[in-house]
Write a protein that holds these residues in place. Structure first.
Motif, mmCIF file in Angstrom:
data_model
loop_
_atom_site.group_PDB
_atom_site.id
_atom_site.type_symbol
_atom_site.label_atom_id
_atom_site.label_comp_id
_atom_site.label_asym_id
_atom_site.label_seq_id
_atom_site.Cartn_x
_atom_site.Cartn_y
_atom_site.Cartn_z
ATOM 1 N N VAL A 7 -7.373 0.468 5.783
ATOM 2 C CA VAL A 7 -8.232 1.604 5.454
ATOM 3 C C VAL A 7 -8.195 2.638 6.572
ATOM 4 O O VAL A 7 -8.099 3.853 6.328
ATOM 5 C CB VAL A 7 -9.675 1.125 5.195
ATOM 6 N N THR A 10 -4.856 -1.288 -1.554
ATOM 7 C CA THR A 10 -5.249 -2.296 -2.533
ATOM 8 C C THR A 10 -5.909 -3.487 -1.853
ATOM 9 O O THR A 10 -5.698 -3.750 -0.666
ATOM 10 C CB THR A 10 -4.024 -2.771 -3.330
ATOM 11 N N HIS A 41 0.840 -1.191 0.000
ATOM 12 C CA HIS A 41 0.000 0.000 0.000
ATOM 13 C C HIS A 41 0.880 1.249 0.000
ATOM 14 O O HIS A 41 2.051 1.214 0.405
ATOM 15 C CB HIS A 41 -0.870 0.058 1.259
ATOM 16 N N VAL A 99 -11.755 -3.870 1.407
ATOM 17 C CA VAL A 99 -11.191 -2.524 1.359
ATOM 18 C C VAL A 99 -12.220 -1.494 0.914
ATOM 19 O O VAL A 99 -12.431 -0.474 1.578
ATOM 20 C CB VAL A 99 -9.954 -2.475 0.435
ATOM 21 N N LYS A 137 -8.939 3.374 -3.837
ATOM 22 C CA LYS A 137 -9.031 1.927 -3.818
ATOM 23 C C LYS A 137 -9.115 1.475 -5.285
ATOM 24 O O LYS A 137 -10.185 1.515 -5.887
ATOM 25 C CB LYS A 137 -10.266 1.469 -3.032
#
Length: 497
Positions: free
Chosen positions: A62, A222, A25, A228, A192
């Protein structure tokens, strides 16, 4: 083809991957592995084989990304000078151009589209950042006349943290389409990307960081939609959600955002008609209709997926269009054929099911209609450019989005009938009109229910023109100055003097 592009292509075909692809990420200005330590594979649609892996995120990732975005909005980015935002976005545009060849090759591998299409997408993304860089320091409010005893003004402020759920058909340019205006307005973002196409959104975040974007202003997490996407759009600190995808998923996004009274921009696809009148330039219209449906293997929300054509020219037009469709070359995107791969096996199965169902119902297949593989390797996910003729108004081939290289033909007996057919679905994203009579064209443009109308050139317009749909195609507009509105809120201040 440049030496750099040739070298990247040679590296890929020699090793089945590329060095230096992102795996983690991008959160708070740095690469971070998934909190749960999990990963997923991304596939090259041109071969059907995995060529890289990436972080499989979850709600914890997140949470980290939204916290970073919220901090940046309340600090370095949200309170920064508009002129500095402008400079950062200009540098981002230049950073995209400096990395254009690598970005285009990676986009081709992740998505399956042709190299020339990916190169055009990268150019478009750079132009988006350039365009909104020019707007960042020009977001002016208004003064409101209330008489000599009052001073009243309305100013524009950034809404705050924004979420961007990116589709797999245009991963890089769609990311830029939402991110550039959000940043220009002073918002921060969490992206995302689709799990099929995660790589270029990660690279974009790194380019922005190098351009001077503060840590946390742009984050990319991701993973799957359930793990997500769902927690991201439902997060209470997200004040606006920009979503591109299916109608059903769009409904769920809207419901999740509604719990926080967050605004949304929804671009949910279409079943866009191309209205061909008998007085048009037939040669030009055939070529235009061809690319309106077969560009990007038909995987375009605003693709011209229905041909509404006057009966007097129907037979000739379809015969010639079918001949052109049969001439198009198919193959791995890095070899730059006319048409690349379908982006996933799941999508290929969906397209194939639509066409096989049409065959069982004795619908005429004027061209294509078959699954294919790369002619050089015998691998990959491909579908032939397909033309289905003389479809009834309520047939599923007219009413449902196939999202592939499949054109449904409807025959009109008059211009009035053509209008009825054009408006005969629940979608309203785009429409094309082909005629030499400008009065006919403008009347149809007035009466067709769609967010954008193209006259004698499908996909006419660009970064400067608003894009979005009506009815099941969604609401809100992206691109142009309209694209800034979603990311601004208005504050009125009135003083008695």
């Amino acid at each position: 083809m440049s030496t750099e592009t040739q070298a990247l292509i040679a590296e890929y075909f020699a090793s089945d991957t590329l060095a230096g692809l992102p795996r983690d990420h991008w959160i708070d200005g740095q690469w971070l592995a998934a909190s749960a330590g999990e990963s997923m594979e991304t596939f090259d649609p041109g071969t059907g084989k995995a060529f890289a892996s990436f972080a499989a995120g979850d709600e914890q990732d997140v949470e980290l990304a939204v916290a970073a975005a919220d901090k940046a909005w309340r600090g370095a980015w949200g309170k920064g000078l508009p002129a500095e935002r402008s400079r950062v976005l200009y540098r981002a545009a230049e950073g995209i151009r400096a990395n254009a060849e690598r970005l285009a090759v990676i986009e081709t591998l992740d998505n399956g589209k042709t190299l020339s299409e990916a190169q055009a997408d990268v150019r478009s993304a750079a132009r988006l950042f350039e365009y909104y860089a020019g707007a960042a320091d020009k977001l002016q409010g208004d003064t409101i006349p209330m008489g000599p005893d009052y001073v009243s003004q309305a100013s524009l402020e950034p809404v705050g943290v924004t979420a961007h759920v990116i589709p797999w058909n245009y991963p890089f340019s769609t990311a830029a389409r939402g991110l550039a205006p959000a940043l220009a307005a002073g918002c921060t973002a969490v992206l995302k990307p689709a799990e099929q196409t995660p790589l270029t959104a990660l690279l974009l975040a790194e380019i922005l960081h190098r351009a001077g974007l503060p840590a946390g202003a742009c984050n990319v997490v991701t993973g799957t939609g359930n793990r997500v996407g769902a927690p991201l759009v439902a997060h209470p600190k997200v004040r606006h959600v920009t979503f591109t995808g299916s109608v059903e998923t769009g409904r769920r996004v809207m419901q999740a955002a509604a719990r926080n009274i967050s605004s949304v921009t929804l671009e949910l696809g279409g079943k866009s008609p191309m209205v061909v009148l008998a007085d048009c330039d037939i040669d030009a219209a055939i070529e235009d209709v061809l690319w309106a449906i077969y560009s990007n293997a038909g995987q375009i929300c605003s693709a011209g997926s229905r041909l509404v054509i006057e009966r007097s020219v129907h037979a000739e037009f379809v015969e010639r269009l079918a001949a052109r469709a049969n001439e198009l070359t198919i193959g791995h995107g890095l070899k730059n054929p006319n048409i690349g791969a379908i982006s996933s096996l799941e999508q290929l199965d969906k397209i194939s099911t639509f066409v096989e169902d049409a065959r069982t119902r004795k619908i005429k297949v004027a061209a294509g209609g078959t699954r294919l593989t790369d002619p050089d390797s015998g691998r990959g996910w491909f579908f032939a450019p397909t033309l289905l003729d003389d479809i009834r108004p309520m047939d599923r081939l007219v009413q449902e989005e196939i999202f592939g290289p499949v054109l449904s033909v409807q025959v009109a007996d008059s211009i009035e009938h053509a209008l009825v057919l054009a408006n005969g679905t629940e979608f309203g994203l785009a429409a094309g009109i082909y005629t030499r009579d400008i009065t006919k064209a403008l009347r149809l443009a007035r009466d067709i229910d769609a967010g954008q109308i193209y006259i004698n050139e499908y996909f006419a317009g660009g970064v400067e023109t608003p894009f979005g749909g009506n009815r099941l195609s969604g609401f809100g507009r992206e691109k142009g100055l309209e694209g800034l509105r979603s990311y601004c809120r208005t504050k009125a201040v009135t003083a008695r003097i």
